[in-house]
Design a protein around this motif. Structure first.
Motif, PDB file in Angstrom:
ATOM      1  N   THR A 176       0.872  -1.082  -0.053  1.00  0.00           N
ATOM      2  CA  THR A 176       0.127   0.161   0.052  1.00  0.00           C
ATOM      3  C   THR A 176       0.914   1.392   0.070  1.00  0.00           C
ATOM      4  OG1 THR A 176      -0.221  -0.015   2.551  1.00  0.00           O
ATOM      5  CG2 THR A 176      -1.787  -1.279   1.207  1.00  0.00           C
ATOM      6  N   GLY A 177       2.191   1.251   0.463  1.00  0.00           N
ATOM      7  CA  GLY A 177       2.830   2.447   0.593  1.00  0.00           C
ATOM      8  C   GLY A 177       2.668   3.140   1.802  1.00  0.00           C
ATOM      9  N   ALA A 178       1.554   2.700   2.577  1.00  0.00           N
ATOM     10  CA  ALA A 178       1.289   3.444   3.801  1.00  0.00           C
ATOM     11  C   ALA A 178       2.512   3.573   4.780  1.00  0.00           C
ATOM     12  CB  ALA A 178       0.108   2.650   4.523  1.00  0.00           C
ATOM     13  N   LEU A 179       2.290   4.373   5.660  1.00  0.00           N
ATOM     14  CA  LEU A 179       3.060   4.747   6.905  1.00  0.00           C
ATOM     15  C   LEU A 179       2.843   3.785   7.871  1.00  0.00           C
ATOM     16  CD1 LEU A 179       3.144   8.617   6.302  1.00  0.00           C
ATOM     17  CD2 LEU A 179       5.076   7.109   5.802  1.00  0.00           C
ATOM     18  N   LEU A 180       3.735   3.564   9.053  1.00  0.00           N
ATOM     19  CA  LEU A 180       3.406   2.845  10.068  1.00  0.00           C
ATOM     20  C   LEU A 180       3.396   3.854  11.359  1.00  0.00           C
ATOM     21  CD1 LEU A 180       3.336  -0.018  11.544  1.00  0.00           C
ATOM     22  CD2 LEU A 180       5.691   0.058  11.666  1.00  0.00           C
ATOM     23  N   LEU A 181       2.071   3.729  12.080  1.00  0.00           N
ATOM     24  CA  LEU A 181       2.073   3.994  13.441  1.00  0.00           C
ATOM     25  C   LEU A 181       2.278   2.892  14.167  1.00  0.00           C
ATOM     26  CD1 LEU A 181       1.189   5.862  15.760  1.00  0.00           C
ATOM     27  CD2 LEU A 181      -1.015   5.490  15.163  1.00  0.00           C
ATOM     28  N   LEU A 182       3.577   2.972  14.959  1.00  0.00           N
ATOM     29  CA  LEU A 182       4.022   1.964  15.925  1.00  0.00           C
ATOM     30  C   LEU A 182       3.602   2.404  17.274  1.00  0.00           C
ATOM     31  CD1 LEU A 182       5.775  -0.633  16.077  1.00  0.00           C
ATOM     32  CD2 LEU A 182       7.546   0.719  16.457  1.00  0.00           C
ATOM     33  N   ASP A 183       2.892   1.423  17.845  1.00  0.00           N
ATOM     34  CA  ASP A 183       2.237   1.595  19.308  1.00  0.00           C
ATOM     35  C   ASP A 183       3.331   0.563  20.052  1.00  0.00           C
ATOM     36  OD1 ASP A 183       1.046   1.288  21.884  1.00  0.00           O
ATOM     37  OD2 ASP A 183      -0.754   1.827  20.891  1.00  0.00           O
ATOM     38  N   VAL A 184       4.133   1.479  20.813  1.00  0.00           N
ATOM     39  CA  VAL A 184       5.233   0.591  21.572  1.00  0.00           C
ATOM     40  C   VAL A 184       4.621  -0.421  22.490  1.00  0.00           C
ATOM     41  CG1 VAL A 184       7.324   0.918  22.987  1.00  0.00           C
ATOM     42  CG2 VAL A 184       6.880   2.420  21.008  1.00  0.00           C
ATOM     43  N   ALA A 185       3.449   0.346  23.203  1.00  0.00           N
ATOM     44  CA  ALA A 185       2.738  -0.434  24.267  1.00  0.00           C
ATOM     45  C   ALA A 185       2.149  -1.836  23.628  1.00  0.00           C
ATOM     46  CB  ALA A 185       1.830   0.482  24.901  1.00  0.00           C
ATOM     47  N   ASN A 186       1.676  -1.596  22.533  1.00  0.00           N
ATOM     48  CA  ASN A 186       1.315  -2.606  21.909  1.00  0.00           C
ATOM     49  C   ASN A 186       2.211  -3.945  21.609  1.00  0.00           C
ATOM     50  OD1 ASN A 186      -1.246  -1.486  21.851  1.00  0.00           O
ATOM     51  ND2 ASN A 186      -1.327  -1.155  19.821  1.00  0.00           N
ATOM     52  N   HIS A 188       4.834  -4.340  23.277  1.00  0.00           N
ATOM     53  CA  HIS A 188       5.218  -4.906  24.580  1.00  0.00           C
ATOM     54  C   HIS A 188       3.949  -5.968  25.091  1.00  0.00           C
ATOM     55  CE1 HIS A 188       5.997  -5.340  28.955  1.00  0.00           C
ATOM     56  NE2 HIS A 188       4.892  -4.940  29.397  1.00  0.00           N
ATOM     57  N   ALA A 189       2.920  -5.249  24.767  1.00  0.00           N
ATOM     58  CA  ALA A 189       1.583  -6.151  25.219  1.00  0.00           C
ATOM     59  C   ALA A 189       1.712  -7.653  24.476  1.00  0.00           C
ATOM     60  CB  ALA A 189       0.271  -5.736  25.035  1.00  0.00           C
ATOM     61  N   ASN A 190       1.647  -7.437  23.205  1.00  0.00           N
ATOM     62  CA  ASN A 190       1.748  -8.705  22.257  1.00  0.00           C
ATOM     63  C   ASN A 190       2.491  -9.546  22.739  1.00  0.00           C
ATOM     64  OD1 ASN A 190      -0.689  -7.775  21.085  1.00  0.00           O
ATOM     65  ND2 ASN A 190       0.309  -7.146  19.271  1.00  0.00           N
ATOM     66  N   ALA A 191       3.963  -9.142  22.908  1.00  0.00           N
ATOM     67  CA  ALA A 191       5.089 -10.084  22.896  1.00  0.00           C
ATOM     68  C   ALA A 191       4.860 -10.585  24.581  1.00  0.00           C
ATOM     69  CB  ALA A 191       6.500  -9.072  23.336  1.00  0.00           C
ATOM     70  N   ARG A 192       4.550  -9.955  25.576  1.00  0.00           N
ATOM     71  CA  ARG A 192       4.289 -10.210  26.840  1.00  0.00           C
ATOM     72  C   ARG A 192       3.087 -11.480  26.954  1.00  0.00           C
ATOM     73  NH1 ARG A 192       2.515 -12.619  30.615  1.00  0.00           N
ATOM     74  NH2 ARG A 192       2.376 -11.962  32.602  1.00  0.00           N
ATOM     75  N   ASN A 193       2.109 -11.369  26.010  1.00  0.00           N
ATOM     76  CA  ASN A 193       1.264 -12.578  26.076  1.00  0.00           C
ATOM     77  C   ASN A 193       1.299 -13.377  25.201  1.00  0.00           C
ATOM     78  OD1 ASN A 193      -0.466 -10.457  27.746  1.00  0.00           O
ATOM     79  ND2 ASN A 193      -1.339  -9.478  26.159  1.00  0.00           N
ATOM     80  N   ARG A 194       2.305 -13.384  24.321  1.00  0.00           N
ATOM     81  CA  ARG A 194       2.530 -14.380  23.505  1.00  0.00           C
ATOM     82  C   ARG A 194       3.898 -15.108  24.142  1.00  0.00           C
ATOM     83  NH1 ARG A 194       2.294 -10.971  17.957  1.00  0.00           N
ATOM     84  NH2 ARG A 194      -0.114 -11.167  17.725  1.00  0.00           N
ATOM     85  N   ALA A 235       7.621   0.684  33.291  1.00  0.00           N
ATOM     86  CA  ALA A 235       9.181   0.862  33.169  1.00  0.00           C
ATOM     87  C   ALA A 235       9.590  -0.176  32.009  1.00  0.00           C
ATOM     88  CB  ALA A 235       9.990   0.403  34.084  1.00  0.00           C
ATOM     89  N   ALA A 236       9.299  -1.193  31.644  1.00  0.00           N
ATOM     90  CA  ALA A 236       9.383  -2.089  30.388  1.00  0.00           C
ATOM     91  C   ALA A 236       9.318  -1.392  29.272  1.00  0.00           C
ATOM     92  CB  ALA A 236       8.621  -3.287  30.607  1.00  0.00           C
ATOM     93  N   VAL A 237       7.986  -0.743  29.205  1.00  0.00           N
ATOM     94  CA  VAL A 237       7.631   0.166  28.115  1.00  0.00           C
ATOM     95  C   VAL A 237       8.451   1.190  27.760  1.00  0.00           C
ATOM     96  CG1 VAL A 237       5.634   1.314  26.816  1.00  0.00           C
ATOM     97  CG2 VAL A 237       5.174  -0.876  28.153  1.00  0.00           C
TER      98      VAL A 237
END
Length: 284
Positions: A176-186, A188-194, A235-237
């Protein structure tokens, strides 16, 4: 999958910079009192494109503060085509606030005429990639500015996933050529839960495509990390913000808070901590 290059119409120098905050009516006075503020984000669905802007936003615009509309209801990951009226609304808000870009989520919020009321995770299949790409392209045609896509926090993965998160996101961005809005908290959350390493994802994402980043608080509950937006930044975020900036510092980072607003001194402390973690000037 091949596709367009990143939108050449977007200039990083014209986009948001430094540390910002999500504008909400409940904290409009606090936001207005931040002397070094350079940008805010507003939920697009709370703004009427043809009417007056919410109290406080006009004054911020007059101060030269950049306003970025953030959509939450396009349902770019839905099986049905995006609603033209919702796309027109997002485009109208972008024009009303003279935004350099807009953002939305890689998620779905409705199906079969039913509204979920939440951002729901997508299966990471190639069929889903095709659906997201089609909806993003439909949206981009109508927008007057570039679009940044935000991956969401998810408490589960679908059993028919074919791609990991990095490949899934990269295929969509490349097509798409779209830009990325990177949610740092997300991240962290996804890595923690996976049970995964968040740095492994950062190391595989096209960080040069990040238009800006979100940072928010969350809480542990029943063995899962919930991205609440109503708790302090862990603190981890903040550590992950530092790791991101070592790899490729995004032009801007934004503090999200959507309830249980803390006292002003605590709020300013979170903004200062975000500035310290990223190396950007304080705005308080």
């Amino acid at each position: 999958m091949t596709g367009p290059a990143p939108d050449p119409a977007f200039s990083p120098s014209a986009g948001p910079h430094g540390v910002g905050i999500g504008w909400r009516p409940e904290i409009a006075g606090f936001v207005a009192g931040l002397p070094g503020l350079r940008f805010v984000e507003v939920v697009a669905e709370t703004v009427a494109p043809a009417g007056p802007l919410p109290d406080g936003l006009t004054e911020l615009r007059e101060r030269g503060v950049t306003v970025v509309p953030h959509g939450v209801k396009l349902s770019l990951g839905g099986a049905e085509p995006v609603d033209p009226a919702r796309v027109a609304h997002l485009a109208g808000v972008a024009a009303a606030v003279d935004a350099p870009l807009v953002s939305e989520h890689i998620a779905f919020v409705r199906a079969g005429g039913l509204e979920a009321g939440h951002l729901l995770p997508l299966s990471r299949s190639r069929e889903t990639v095709a659906a997201v790409v089609a909806n993003v392209r439909r949206t981009q045609v109508e927008l007057p500015v570039p679009l940044a896509l935000e991956p969401i926090a998810a408490l589960f993965d679908w059993p028919d996933d074919e791609l990991d998160e990095a490949d899934f996101l990269t295929e969509i961005l490349d097509a798409t050529g779209a830009l990325l809005l990177l949610d740092v908290a997300n991240v962290h959350a996804n890595a923690r839960n996976r049970g995964e390493d968040p740095l492994a994802l950062l190391d595989r994402l096209p960080l040069d495509r990040v238009a800006y980043a979100h940072v928010a608080g969350g809480a542990e509950q029943d063995g899962f990390y919930h991205d609440t937006h109503t708790d302090p930044i862990p603190a981890a975020v903040l550590d992950l913000v530092g790791e991101l900036c070592v790899r490729h510092r995004p032009p801007a980072l934004l503090l999200e808070r959507d309830g249980r607003y803390p006292p002003a001194a605590e709020f300013r402390g979170e903004l200062d901590a975000l500035a310290a973690a990223s190396g950007y000037p304080v705005i308080t």
